[in-house]
Scaffold this active site. Sequence first.
Site, PDB file in Angstrom:
ATOM      1  N   TRP A 100     -12.939   6.025  -4.986  1.00 11.65           N
ATOM      2  CA  TRP A 100     -11.614   6.193  -5.120  1.00 11.65           C
ATOM      3  C   TRP A 100     -11.121   7.427  -6.133  1.00 11.65           C
ATOM      4  O   TRP A 100     -10.637   8.311  -5.723  1.00 11.65           O
ATOM      5  CB  TRP A 100     -10.976   4.948  -5.539  1.00 11.65           C
ATOM      6  CG  TRP A 100     -10.726   3.939  -4.555  1.00 11.65           C
ATOM      7  CD1 TRP A 100     -11.362   2.837  -5.049  1.00 11.65           C
ATOM      8  CD2 TRP A 100     -10.215   3.795  -3.470  1.00 11.65           C
ATOM      9  NE1 TRP A 100     -11.165   1.794  -3.836  1.00 11.65           N
ATOM     10  CE2 TRP A 100     -10.747   2.518  -2.985  1.00 11.65           C
ATOM     11  CE3 TRP A 100      -9.600   4.797  -2.678  1.00 11.65           C
ATOM     12  CZ2 TRP A 100     -10.354   2.106  -1.558  1.00 11.65           C
ATOM     13  CZ3 TRP A 100      -9.403   4.407  -1.198  1.00 11.65           C
ATOM     14  CH2 TRP A 100      -9.732   3.028  -0.939  1.00 11.65           C
ATOM     15  N   ASP A 167      -5.445   6.100 -12.345  1.00 12.07           N
ATOM     16  CA  ASP A 167      -5.114   5.097 -11.130  1.00 12.07           C
ATOM     17  C   ASP A 167      -5.549   3.541 -11.765  1.00 12.07           C
ATOM     18  O   ASP A 167      -6.704   3.360 -12.253  1.00 12.07           O
ATOM     19  CB  ASP A 167      -6.043   5.777 -10.188  1.00 12.07           C
ATOM     20  CG  ASP A 167      -6.200   4.680  -8.861  1.00 12.07           C
ATOM     21  OD1 ASP A 167      -5.718   3.782  -8.790  1.00 12.07           O
ATOM     22  OD2 ASP A 167      -6.891   4.940  -8.073  1.00 12.07           O
ATOM     23  N   LYS A 191      -3.469  -4.724  -5.035  1.00 12.95           N
ATOM     24  CA  LYS A 191      -4.486  -5.490  -5.933  1.00 12.95           C
ATOM     25  C   LYS A 191      -4.405  -6.533  -6.915  1.00 12.95           C
ATOM     26  O   LYS A 191      -5.027  -7.091  -7.193  1.00 12.95           O
ATOM     27  CB  LYS A 191      -5.309  -4.200  -6.395  1.00 12.95           C
ATOM     28  CG  LYS A 191      -5.843  -3.198  -5.680  1.00 12.95           C
ATOM     29  CD  LYS A 191      -7.130  -3.311  -4.648  1.00 12.95           C
ATOM     30  CE  LYS A 191      -7.261  -2.493  -3.495  1.00 12.95           C
ATOM     31  NZ  LYS A 191      -7.157  -1.348  -3.705  1.00 12.95           N
TER      32      LYS A 191
HETATM   33  C1  LIG Z   1      -7.689   0.357  -3.146  1.00 15.05           C
HETATM   34  C2  LIG Z   1      -7.764   1.238  -4.217  1.00 15.05           C
HETATM   35  C3  LIG Z   1      -7.193   2.604  -3.852  1.00 15.05           C
HETATM   36  C4  LIG Z   1      -6.536   3.041  -2.645  1.00 15.05           C
HETATM   37  O1  LIG Z   1      -5.228   2.241  -2.448  1.00 15.05           O
HETATM   38  P1  LIG Z   1      -4.444   2.608  -1.386  1.00 15.05           P
HETATM   39  O2  LIG Z   1      -2.973   1.638  -1.809  1.00 15.05           O
HETATM   40  O3  LIG Z   1      -4.908   1.743  -0.032  1.00 15.05           O
HETATM   41  O4  LIG Z   1      -4.202   3.883  -0.788  1.00 15.05           O
HETATM   42  C5  LIG Z   1      -7.207   3.469  -4.810  1.00 15.05           C
HETATM   43  N1  LIG Z   1      -7.618   3.179  -5.897  1.00 15.05           N
HETATM   44  C6  LIG Z   1      -8.045   2.313  -6.357  1.00 15.05           C
HETATM   45  C7  LIG Z   1      -8.669   2.148  -7.932  1.00 15.05           C
HETATM   46  C8  LIG Z   1      -8.246   1.184  -5.543  1.00 15.05           C
HETATM   47  O5  LIG Z   1      -8.867  -0.040  -5.654  1.00 15.05           O
END
Ligand SMILES: *Cc1c(COP(=O)(O)O)cnc(C)c1O
Length: 356
Positions: A100, A167, A191
């Site tokens: 990511w 993020d 998540k």
């Molecule tokens: C799952 C995830 C993403 C991607 O998320 P989407 O909403 O599917 O674009 C980005 N960063 C992290 C840390 C993730 O766990």
Amino acid sequence: MKHNFGAGPCILPKEVFEEASKAVIDFNGTGLSILEISHRSKEFEEVVIETERLVRELMNVPHGYSILFLQGGASQQFAMVPMNLLPEGAKAAYLDTGVWASKAAKEAKKIGQVEVVASSSDKNYNYIPKDFAIPADAAYFHYTSNNTIYGTEIFEKPATSVPTVVDMSSDILSRKIDVSEFDLIYAGAQKNMGPAGVTLVIIKDELFHKSGRTIPTIFDYEAHAKAGSMYNTPPVFSIYVSMLNLRWLKAKGGIDVIEQENIVKARTLYDEIERNPFFKGTAEVEDRSRMNITFVMNSAEEEAAFLSLAKERNLIGIKGHRSVGGFRASVYNALTITSINALVDAMREFEELNKK
Ligand SMILES: *Cc1c(COP(=O)(O)O)cnc(C)c1O
């Protein structure tokens, strides 16, 4: 009872699912479904206001920050961040701690200059790089606080004077953070906050238009902030269910309470991984995640056998990501200690059945 250790979309509390299902038939006594009401209706406006208020309260968001509910997932933020924050000719600093994080850097490179300050790719991202330097002239520094795939987590914000973007998709609301240390926080809801379809952005207002670039309105943070996340039709149902989940978290006692539970949950599982000779953690101990716990066994045969035992014991979603292999137990807020104990019991059962 199924124990859902899936990495995302993730488990949410049963009470949240029950209430959400009622609102699909009749939302708040309106006689209309949450799926059909206007996003401009007073009833839904109140949902957005309450969701924002709950985020502010639970995360203790200071004044001067806007809270946005956007679409496009965390992946859209990989692009929006540089569009909004990276001026022509300037560079952004990125820390590479996994897929990511590197995708975020890759998207930023399409907009401007990127310096990757450190990477743990040499060991398949099983640790967090330390002692790297963040250039003081970077427009911003970006990192991923929890590496969902590899089971590593950064608990302390790396020290830097440049604006910091994080993020937090997979550890948002799982532990106490000081929002004022950050300039922009984003998280795909699926998540730990709610269902897929909405992305939380917490942005310091000073950052609006920092890049000076001409960007499409739909990617402009300020346009969304000015419109109260109603620049276009927002993900109505995902916001609503997130609100229910935030209410649940508040009623539980908030972040302090959930953080203590998360600490106990992670410790219980890591203790068993360390004790049980059939299992081995993949992440460096000092960098281990509290949300995604990755482990392997001694052979592919053992892993296949444990996976089928787990299935019999209703342990769902523990197969590891293909880039790490083995197992990954995602132990987000709504996963209870009962589920952790069920996994630990299965690990002990496997040991009993197979020890010589
Ligand atoms: C799952 C995830 C993403 C991607 O998320 P989407 O909403 O599917 O674009 C980005 N960063 C992290 C840390 C993730 O766990």
